[in-house]
Design a protein around this motif. Structure first.
Motif, PDB file in Angstrom:
ATOM      1  N   LYS A 125      -7.570  25.145  17.547  1.00 23.80           N
ATOM      2  CA  LYS A 125      -6.716  25.623  17.380  1.00 23.80           C
ATOM      3  C   LYS A 125      -5.167  25.166  17.457  1.00 23.80           C
ATOM      4  CE  LYS A 125      -3.372  27.692  21.773  1.00 23.80           C
ATOM      5  NZ  LYS A 125      -2.644  27.083  23.228  1.00 23.80           N
ATOM      6  N   PHE A 126      -5.413  23.147  17.024  1.00 21.79           N
ATOM      7  CA  PHE A 126      -4.725  23.046  16.651  1.00 21.79           C
ATOM      8  C   PHE A 126      -5.374  22.894  15.269  1.00 21.79           C
ATOM      9  CE2 PHE A 126      -3.322  23.610  21.069  1.00 21.79           C
ATOM     10  CZ  PHE A 126      -2.342  24.132  21.024  1.00 21.79           C
ATOM     11  N   TYR A 127      -4.495  21.385  14.807  1.00 23.46           N
ATOM     12  CA  TYR A 127      -4.630  20.867  13.942  1.00 23.46           C
ATOM     13  C   TYR A 127      -4.002  19.628  14.044  1.00 23.46           C
ATOM     14  CZ  TYR A 127      -3.319  24.357   9.944  1.00 23.46           C
ATOM     15  OH  TYR A 127      -3.384  25.430   8.836  1.00 23.46           O
ATOM     16  N   THR A 128      -5.350  18.398  14.080  1.00 25.00           N
ATOM     17  CA  THR A 128      -5.002  16.787  14.749  1.00 25.00           C
ATOM     18  C   THR A 128      -4.692  15.999  12.987  1.00 25.00           C
ATOM     19  OG1 THR A 128      -7.098  17.491  16.002  1.00 25.00           O
ATOM     20  CG2 THR A 128      -5.919  15.405  16.079  1.00 25.00           C
ATOM     21  N   PHE A 129      -3.711  15.434  13.344  1.00 21.74           N
ATOM     22  CA  PHE A 129      -3.299  13.894  12.503  1.00 21.74           C
ATOM     23  C   PHE A 129      -4.743  13.339  12.911  1.00 21.74           C
ATOM     24  CE2 PHE A 129       0.571  15.494  12.836  1.00 21.74           C
ATOM     25  CZ  PHE A 129       1.023  14.597  12.177  1.00 21.74           C
ATOM     26  N   ALA A 130      -5.285  13.329  11.314  1.00 23.36           N
ATOM     27  CA  ALA A 130      -6.507  11.924  11.412  1.00 23.36           C
ATOM     28  C   ALA A 130      -6.679  10.472  11.174  1.00 23.36           C
ATOM     29  CB  ALA A 130      -7.936  12.422   9.818  1.00 23.36           C
ATOM     30  N   LYS A 131      -5.174  10.641  11.006  1.00 25.09           N
ATOM     31  CA  LYS A 131      -4.819   8.697  11.333  1.00 25.09           C
ATOM     32  C   LYS A 131      -3.287   8.978  11.260  1.00 25.09           C
ATOM     33  CE  LYS A 131      -5.449  10.339   5.587  1.00 25.09           C
ATOM     34  NZ  LYS A 131      -5.732   9.093   4.518  1.00 25.09           N
ATOM     35  N   PRO A 132      -2.472   7.850  10.764  1.00 25.88           N
ATOM     36  CA  PRO A 132      -1.398   8.434  10.899  1.00 25.88           C
ATOM     37  C   PRO A 132      -0.004   8.346   9.958  1.00 25.88           C
ATOM     38  CG  PRO A 132      -1.837   5.626  11.132  1.00 25.88           C
ATOM     39  CD  PRO A 132      -2.775   6.333  10.660  1.00 25.88           C
ATOM     40  N   TYR A 133       1.089   9.337   9.844  1.00 23.51           N
ATOM     41  CA  TYR A 133       1.271   8.953   8.991  1.00 23.51           C
ATOM     42  C   TYR A 133       3.541   9.029   9.351  1.00 23.51           C
ATOM     43  CZ  TYR A 133       3.593  11.698   4.629  1.00 23.51           C
ATOM     44  OH  TYR A 133       4.234  11.947   3.647  1.00 23.51           O
ATOM     45  N   ALA A 134       3.900   8.091   8.701  1.00 20.77           N
ATOM     46  CA  ALA A 134       5.396   7.910   8.973  1.00 20.77           C
ATOM     47  C   ALA A 134       6.058   8.950   7.755  1.00 20.77           C
ATOM     48  CB  ALA A 134       5.787   6.909   7.377  1.00 20.77           C
ATOM     49  N   PHE A 135       6.601   9.428   8.365  1.00 25.54           N
ATOM     50  CA  PHE A 135       7.858  10.640   7.967  1.00 25.54           C
ATOM     51  C   PHE A 135       9.165   9.984   8.313  1.00 25.54           C
ATOM     52  CE2 PHE A 135       4.660  12.684  10.310  1.00 25.54           C
ATOM     53  CZ  PHE A 135       4.248  14.475   9.623  1.00 25.54           C
ATOM     54  N   LYS A 136       9.803  10.820   7.060  1.00 21.52           N
ATOM     55  CA  LYS A 136      11.372  10.074   7.141  1.00 21.52           C
ATOM     56  C   LYS A 136      12.224  10.582   7.961  1.00 21.52           C
ATOM     57  CE  LYS A 136      10.627   8.323   2.885  1.00 21.52           C
ATOM     58  NZ  LYS A 136      10.355   7.228   3.382  1.00 21.52           N
ATOM     59  N   SER A 137      11.818  11.113   9.096  1.00 24.23           N
ATOM     60  CA  SER A 137      12.673  11.718  10.112  1.00 24.23           C
ATOM     61  C   SER A 137      12.309  12.252  11.275  1.00 24.23           C
ATOM     62  CB  SER A 137      14.054  12.041   9.562  1.00 24.23           C
ATOM     63  OG  SER A 137      13.597  13.579   9.480  1.00 24.23           O
TER      64      SER A 137
ATOM     65  N   LEU B 155       8.251  -0.204  -3.039  1.00 14.24           N
ATOM     66  CA  LEU B 155       7.130  -0.100  -3.297  1.00 14.24           C
ATOM     67  C   LEU B 155       6.613  -1.551  -2.842  1.00 14.24           C
ATOM     68  CD1 LEU B 155       6.809  -1.751  -6.723  1.00 14.24           C
ATOM     69  CD2 LEU B 155       8.878  -0.990  -5.312  1.00 14.24           C
ATOM     70  N   LEU B 156       7.209  -2.329  -1.808  1.00 19.24           N
ATOM     71  CA  LEU B 156       7.264  -3.697  -1.617  1.00 19.24           C
ATOM     72  C   LEU B 156       7.139  -4.169   0.095  1.00 19.24           C
ATOM     73  CD1 LEU B 156       9.154  -6.169  -4.034  1.00 19.24           C
ATOM     74  CD2 LEU B 156       6.849  -5.522  -3.897  1.00 19.24           C
ATOM     75  N   LYS B 157       7.562  -3.046   0.217  1.00 23.77           N
ATOM     76  CA  LYS B 157       7.825  -2.765   1.767  1.00 23.77           C
ATOM     77  C   LYS B 157       6.932  -2.306   2.634  1.00 23.77           C
ATOM     78  CE  LYS B 157      10.566   0.001   5.485  1.00 23.77           C
ATOM     79  NZ  LYS B 157      11.354   1.735   5.281  1.00 23.77           N
ATOM     80  N   PRO B 158       6.188  -3.315   3.637  1.00 18.86           N
ATOM     81  CA  PRO B 158       5.314  -3.565   4.399  1.00 18.86           C
ATOM     82  C   PRO B 158       4.924  -2.014   5.246  1.00 18.86           C
ATOM     83  CG  PRO B 158       5.929  -5.709   4.236  1.00 18.86           C
ATOM     84  CD  PRO B 158       7.223  -4.339   4.617  1.00 18.86           C
TER      85      PRO B 158
ATOM     86  N   GLY C 132       0.887  -1.374  -0.327  1.00 18.30           N
ATOM     87  CA  GLY C 132       0.004   0.197  -0.172  1.00 18.30           C
ATOM     88  C   GLY C 132       0.804   1.183   0.107  1.00 18.30           C
ATOM     89  N   ARG C 133       2.029   0.862  -0.309  1.00 23.70           N
ATOM     90  CA  ARG C 133       2.914   2.627  -0.059  1.00 23.70           C
ATOM     91  C   ARG C 133       3.283   3.274  -1.502  1.00 23.70           C
ATOM     92  NH1 ARG C 133       7.012   2.886   3.332  1.00 23.70           N
ATOM     93  NH2 ARG C 133       6.957   1.677   4.841  1.00 23.70           N
ATOM     94  N   VAL C 134       2.634   2.678  -3.002  1.00 24.87           N
ATOM     95  CA  VAL C 134       2.282   3.295  -4.002  1.00 24.87           C
ATOM     96  C   VAL C 134       0.830   3.122  -4.832  1.00 24.87           C
ATOM     97  CG1 VAL C 134       4.662   2.917  -4.762  1.00 24.87           C
ATOM     98  CG2 VAL C 134       3.246   1.065  -5.801  1.00 24.87           C
ATOM     99  N   SER C 135       0.625   3.749  -6.061  1.00 26.62           N
ATOM    100  CA  SER C 135      -0.178   3.352  -6.702  1.00 26.62           C
ATOM    101  C   SER C 135       0.301   2.484  -7.932  1.00 26.62           C
ATOM    102  CB  SER C 135      -0.969   4.929  -6.477  1.00 26.62           C
ATOM    103  OG  SER C 135      -0.585   5.548  -7.946  1.00 26.62           O
TER     104      SER C 135
ATOM    105  N   GLU D 227       9.253   4.919  16.355  1.00 27.66           N
ATOM    106  CA  GLU D 227       9.800   4.760  15.275  1.00 27.66           C
ATOM    107  C   GLU D 227      10.038   3.603  14.409  1.00 27.66           C
ATOM    108  OE1 GLU D 227      14.662   5.324  14.385  1.00 27.66           O
ATOM    109  OE2 GLU D 227      14.335   4.343  16.081  1.00 27.66           O
ATOM    110  N   GLU D 228       9.514   2.924  13.382  1.00 29.88           N
ATOM    111  CA  GLU D 228       9.623   2.049  13.001  1.00 29.88           C
ATOM    112  C   GLU D 228      10.578   1.229  11.526  1.00 29.88           C
ATOM    113  OE1 GLU D 228       6.143   0.179  12.532  1.00 29.88           O
ATOM    114  OE2 GLU D 228       4.761   0.480  14.676  1.00 29.88           O
ATOM    115  N   GLU D 229      10.798   0.432  11.203  1.00 26.85           N
ATOM    116  CA  GLU D 229      11.796   0.039  10.018  1.00 26.85           C
ATOM    117  C   GLU D 229      12.026   1.544   9.837  1.00 26.85           C
ATOM    118  OE1 GLU D 229      12.826  -2.960   9.323  1.00 26.85           O
ATOM    119  OE2 GLU D 229      11.724  -3.693  10.886  1.00 26.85           O
ATOM    120  N   GLY D 230      13.145   2.630  10.418  1.00 24.73           N
ATOM    121  CA  GLY D 230      13.633   3.250  10.528  1.00 24.73           C
ATOM    122  C   GLY D 230      12.531   4.343   9.247  1.00 24.73           C
ATOM    123  N   GLU D 231      11.656   4.694   9.682  1.00 22.92           N
ATOM    124  CA  GLU D 231      10.790   5.552   9.866  1.00 22.92           C
ATOM    125  C   GLU D 231       9.909   6.186  11.057  1.00 22.92           C
ATOM    126  OE1 GLU D 231       8.050   4.838   5.462  1.00 22.92           O
ATOM    127  OE2 GLU D 231       7.423   3.490   7.064  1.00 22.92           O
TER     128      GLU D 231
END
Length: 310
Positions: free
Chosen positions: A254-266, A172-175, A129-132, A209-213
């Motif tokens: 006052k703040f934005y809220t994360f509606a879903k998780p997001y994996a950042f590179k750092s 693209l194959l990395k879960p 599910g990382r790419v279309s 932190e998971e698998e470098g993300e």
């Protein structure tokens, strides 16, 4: 007791054909007959000129998704002779930045093998599910009908590809990280460390932190219009997260809220989005319930790994 195979290190060989880091690259694993040729648009002609590309194989076109600035797009194909097919596919698709040809040094792949590999690669990419995918629909089950021994050999081939592809920049194959697929209220596992930002502004965010993300969890907050746009290198990313619905807020919130998780590179990228300014994530993120920074936690973890008896 024998050591499990996955515990052993792997040697990946990267041959820079032109002697430059941005030129045509051939990647392989020591002792594996597979060859993975990697080109950009500027080195595509050199890729097509290689004799390996005239063999039976699989290919991938990879680049930013024009429909979603936060995502990547890929096209996966196969051919008896990859050269003509990949050239046609590349000409039909404008999104790609990287072209990858997967074949073998001993010309051992048959039409049945590459049909199976193509079908499995598409299946694994959909599952991750990382790419279309630009392929339209997944190949039929007929493409996966092979003798049991051949299937086993191709699964071993795929296992090596799962190691090589992320090294050359294709994930693209990395879960997806486990945290990115679970609910915000998920209880911590015994070996999981969570990090938090609790800023004087009142903004609160939690991550793992998971698998470098670095995954910021749902329910975390991010500062809204803090006035640092000119000094935030991740300002465009934050706007995309807002546009894609990852970050949301009621008009009077006052703040934005994360509606879903997001994996950042750092961790720094994650902290910059949360605090709306360039931030050193290694010091901004702290272990939940502690004053220990992410950097200090890393150092302590490294010391423990180096002295397992301590």
């Amino acid at each position: 007791m024998s050591q499990p195979a996955e515990a052993f290190g792997r040697t990946i060989q990267l041959f820079l054909v032109d002697g430059t880091p941005n030129g045509l690259t051939i990647a392989s694993i020591h002792g594996w007959t597979g060859s993975v040729l990697v080109a950009t648009q500027s080195t595509f002609a050199k890729l097509l000129a290689r004799p390996e590309v005239d063999r039976t194989g699989v290919y991938i076109l990879f680049g930013p998704d024009p429909a979603d600035a936060l995502s990547m797009r890929a096209y996966i194909g196969e051919a008896d002779s990859v050269r003509d097919r990949i050239a046609q596919s590349a000409g039909d698709r404008g999104f790609w930045e990287t072209a990858v040809v997967i074949t073998t040094s001993d010309e051992a792949l048959t039409k049945g093998h590459v049909r199976y590999l193509e079908a499995r690669l598409i299946e694994l990419a959909i599952s991750a599910g990382r790419v279309s995918l630009d392929n339209g629909q997944a190949p039929s089950a007929d493409k996966r009908r092979m003798p049991e021994a051949d299937r086993a050999n191709m699964e071993a081939f795929l296992a090596n590809l799962k190691t090589v592809l992320p090294v050359i920049g294709l994930d693209l194959l990395k879960p997806r990280p486990v945290a990115a697929t679970k609910a915000a209220g998920l209880a911590m596992t015994p070996d999981e460390t969570r990090f938090e930002i609790r800023h004087k502004s009142g903004v609160k965010a939690t991550s793992v932190e998971e698998e470098g993300e670095f995954v910021v969890l749902p329910g975390s907050e991010a500062l809204k219009d803090a006035g640092y746009q000119g000094t935030n290198s991740y300002g465009e990313l934050k706007q995309e997260l807002i546009a894609q619905g990852v970050l949301g807020a009621a008009p009077d919130a006052k703040f934005y809220t994360f509606a879903k998780p997001y994996a950042f590179k750092s961790p720094s990228a994650a902290a910059a989005v949360v605090l709306d300014r360039n931030s050193n994530g290694r010091s901004e993120w702290k272990v939940v319930g502690s004053k220990l920074t992410y950097h200090q936690w890393q150092e302590e973890k490294a010391r423990t790994a180096g002295n397992p008896a301590s």
